[in-house]
Design a protein around this motif. Structure first.
Motif, short mmCIF file in Angstrom:
data_model
loop_
_atom_site.label_atom_id
_atom_site.label_comp_id
_atom_site.label_asym_id
_atom_site.label_seq_id
_atom_site.Cartn_x
_atom_site.Cartn_y
_atom_site.Cartn_z
N GLU A 36 -32.57 72.74 22.60
CA GLU A 36 -31.12 72.75 22.82
C GLU A 36 -30.92 72.16 24.22
O GLU A 36 -29.62 72.08 24.47
CB GLU A 36 -30.15 73.63 22.41
CG GLU A 36 -30.41 75.03 23.04
CD GLU A 36 -31.54 76.08 22.32
OE1 GLU A 36 -31.36 77.26 22.41
OE2 GLU A 36 -32.60 75.48 21.90
N PHE A 37 -31.99 72.20 25.24
CA PHE A 37 -31.41 72.09 26.49
C PHE A 37 -31.02 70.68 26.82
O PHE A 37 -31.36 69.88 25.93
CB PHE A 37 -32.72 72.10 27.28
CG PHE A 37 -33.98 71.14 27.27
CD1 PHE A 37 -34.17 70.29 28.19
CD2 PHE A 37 -34.70 70.89 26.33
CE1 PHE A 37 -34.99 69.13 28.42
CE2 PHE A 37 -35.53 69.86 26.11
CZ PHE A 37 -35.68 69.05 27.30
N LEU A 38 -30.28 70.43 27.90
CA LEU A 38 -29.42 69.23 28.01
C LEU A 38 -30.04 68.10 28.65
O LEU A 38 -29.53 67.04 29.02
CB LEU A 38 -28.10 69.65 28.61
CG LEU A 38 -27.14 70.80 27.74
CD1 LEU A 38 -26.05 71.07 28.38
CD2 LEU A 38 -26.99 70.16 26.51
N GLY A 39 -31.33 68.24 29.37
CA GLY A 39 -31.95 67.54 30.29
C GLY A 39 -32.64 68.18 31.00
O GLY A 39 -32.63 69.52 31.41
N LEU A 40 -33.58 67.22 31.87
CA LEU A 40 -34.53 68.06 32.88
C LEU A 40 -34.49 67.05 34.10
O LEU A 40 -35.07 65.99 34.02
CB LEU A 40 -35.77 68.15 32.37
CG LEU A 40 -37.05 68.81 33.25
CD1 LEU A 40 -36.56 70.25 33.68
CD2 LEU A 40 -38.30 68.79 32.62
N HIS A 41 -33.92 67.63 35.20
CA HIS A 41 -33.98 66.88 36.45
C HIS A 41 -34.91 67.32 37.52
O HIS A 41 -34.55 68.68 37.73
CB HIS A 41 -32.40 66.93 37.21
CG HIS A 41 -31.63 66.01 36.24
ND1 HIS A 41 -30.14 66.10 36.61
CD2 HIS A 41 -31.88 65.14 35.07
CE1 HIS A 41 -29.45 65.20 35.51
NE2 HIS A 41 -30.59 64.80 34.82
N ILE A 42 -35.81 66.63 37.82
CA ILE A 42 -37.00 67.18 38.84
C ILE A 42 -36.87 66.35 40.31
O ILE A 42 -36.71 65.01 39.91
CB ILE A 42 -38.17 67.23 38.55
CG1 ILE A 42 -38.22 67.97 37.15
CG2 ILE A 42 -39.20 67.74 39.41
CD1 ILE A 42 -39.42 68.06 36.45
N LEU A 43 -36.64 66.69 41.37
CA LEU A 43 -36.83 66.22 42.37
C LEU A 43 -37.13 67.25 43.62
O LEU A 43 -37.30 68.33 43.23
CB LEU A 43 -35.28 65.57 42.86
CG LEU A 43 -34.15 66.50 42.99
CD1 LEU A 43 -33.14 66.06 44.05
CD2 LEU A 43 -33.44 66.99 41.63
N GLY A 44 -37.20 66.65 44.81
CA GLY A 44 -37.67 67.74 45.55
C GLY A 44 -38.22 66.95 47.21
O GLY A 44 -38.43 65.71 47.25
N HIS A 45 -38.60 67.93 47.99
CA HIS A 45 -39.04 67.35 49.41
C HIS A 45 -40.75 67.58 49.35
O HIS A 45 -41.34 68.33 49.48
CB HIS A 45 -38.73 68.54 50.48
CG HIS A 45 -37.29 69.09 50.59
ND1 HIS A 45 -36.48 68.17 50.25
CD2 HIS A 45 -36.78 70.13 50.16
CE1 HIS A 45 -34.99 68.70 50.12
NE2 HIS A 45 -35.57 69.85 49.97
N LEU A 46 -41.36 66.53 48.73
CA LEU A 46 -42.78 66.33 48.49
C LEU A 46 -43.66 66.91 49.53
O LEU A 46 -44.52 67.46 49.37
CB LEU A 46 -43.20 65.12 47.97
CG LEU A 46 -44.53 64.94 47.12
CD1 LEU A 46 -44.56 65.93 45.85
CD2 LEU A 46 -44.95 63.72 47.15
N GLY A 47 -43.17 66.44 50.86
CA GLY A 47 -44.22 66.80 51.94
C GLY A 47 -44.43 68.11 52.23
O GLY A 47 -45.36 68.42 52.94
#
Length: 458
Positions: free
Chosen positions: A367-378
């Protein structure tokens, strides 16, 4: 009433707000529940902070420090008997020292004001993140905040040369040294940076500064596989000769969601890809930097690592690209019951972790509504955000994700702290021996447990 009169005598009656009036304001930026506390005080000096803490220590009153109240971890949540200590009047800062490249600032200084003062002097304060217009220096130091430029300048603790702190009993520890080398015993400042006000209240700091870059070049890149992303990070670090300041990764779902919300679905890049990176280099050679940046991006394209790229041609285009990364209003509307994770992982584990999280959510919490992944890769920091229709399964979802973080040797908090929200999961990243040592430090510096009780440690 006598208790509040005593506190009012310390800070002035205008700077004491009682419980009834406090109930009219929200707990913090993210929690629209009434503030619960005995009172809020606004001291204007280290002497007043010392007197307030000494009074609270004598009377057994919990004291909760407040900065800009933009934390994401319920770090300033208080009980009805607690005294809130706002640092907003500790907002003075000196002119930057151009020779030493340092500045002395109070803990209540808003980051943006400090940044602008340094910029006017031709210098850069190396800490920056989205809440710069409301977050305070003390809050940033108390959570060891990171942000967009940690790749180049480091996190909050890396900006500090000297620190002034008031302990639970009112004792003032002032070691406001402006120099880098100081091997006179234990480096006490690092006990308080990242301690979320549980060991002492930060009142002033001497901060290191850097020459302010005079050029900025920004590009949005797309990638078909994660290994190509990490190869490009290495390439840019090397070939841009130390000028790379940001390398912000966005997984496809977050990127396309924000492009739909902000750009009407018109992506700056032509093809959909699994990964996108917003990178920025800031330099000191106006006659060379633009050409070098473009050449390095073209080399990455020719090598086949970068699928597509767009280089900002104006300040406006730069702002539009950064808006895709920084704007979260649409996400907040989507995830009404938002569950976000601020984590660190080895670069080698990030791709597998993201796949496993997606698979686990689809299998166990469909039932989860989505998955957003982002970030400061360095600097190895990812922000993982999802949401649920209702809050009932929030704990199940957290345990699932924190378990995967532990599996891959990650940290459950990269830059936001622990507070109340992550306290029960601290053992996913720290050993029993480490936690026991933290308790020893807390007991030694705050034996009555009056400073921000219940945060980080139960």
């Amino acid at each position: 009433m006598n208790a509040l009169t005593s506190l009012a005598d310390i800070v002035g009656s205008r700077h004491l707000i009682e419980a009834e009036a406090l109930r009219e304001r929200p707990q913090d930026f993210w929690n629209n529940v009434p503030t619960r506390a005995l009172a809020l005080v606004r001291p204007a000096s280290v002497e007043e902070v010392s007197a307030v803490l000494a009074w609270c220590n004598r009377n057994g009153s919990p004291v909760v420090p407040e900065g800009g109240r933009t934390n994401l971890i319920q770090g300033t949540a208080a009980s009805p008997e607690a005294v809130l200590l706002s640092t907003e009047r500790l907002n003075q800062f000196d002119a930057p020292d151009l020779g030493a490249m340092t500045v002395q600032a109070g803990s209540g200084v808003v980051l943006q004001a400090l940044q602008e003062s340094c910029h006017a002097a031709g210098l850069r304060f190396g800490l920056d993140f989205g809440a710069r217009g409301s977050a305070t220096l003390g809050g940033a130091l108390s959570t060891n905040a990171g942000g967009f430029q940690a790749l180049r300048y480091g996190v909050a603790r890396d900006q500090v040369r000297g620190l002034e702190v008031v302990l639970a009993d009112g004792t003032v520890l002032s070691h406001l040294t402006p120099y880098a080398k100081d091997n006179t015993g234990y480096d006490l400042k690092h006990l308080f940076i990242g301690s979320e006000g549980t060991l002492g209240v930060i009142t002033r700091a001497i901060l290191r500064l850097h020459p302010a870059p005079v050029t900025a070049n920004t590009a949005l890149l797309s990638f078909t596989d994660f290994d190509a992303v990490t190869r490009t990070l290495s390439r840019l670090r090397r070939d841009l000769q130390g000028t790379l300041s940001s390398f912000e990764i966005m997984w496809r779902e977050f990127f396309e969601f924000n492009v739909d919300a902000l750009c009407g679905g018109r992506s700056p890049l032509s093809e959909s890809c699994p990964f996108y990176v917003l990178c920025e280099a800031e330099g000191f050679a106006p006659d060379m930097d633009d050409a070098r940046f473009e050449a390095v991006i073209m080399q990455a394209l020719d090598a086949g690592d970068v699928k597509d790229a767009v280089i900002a041609q104006s300040a406006r285009q730069r702002d539009e690209l950064w808006r895709i990364r920084e704007d979260f209003e649409a996400e907040q509307e989507l995830f009404r019951v938002m569950i976000d994770f601020d984590i660190s992982l080895p670069l080698s584990a990030m791709d597998a972790f993201s796949r496993e999280v997606d698979e686990a959510l689809n299998t166990h919490i469909p039932e989860f509504l989505g998955l957003h992944i982002l970030g400061h890769l360095g600097d190895g920091n990812l922000h993982v955000t999802t949401g649920l229709p209702t809050p009932e399964r929030s704990d199940d979802l957290k345990a699932l994700v924190y378990g995967l973080i532990a599996k891959h040797g990650g940290s459950i908090s990269a830059e936001h702290g622990i507070g109340l929200n992550k306290r029960d999961y601290l053992g996913y990243s720290r050993s029993p021996e480490e936690i026991a040592t933290m308790r020893l430090l807390k007991k030694a510096l705050d034996p009555k447990n009056t400073l921000n009780p219940g945060k980080i440690l139960q």
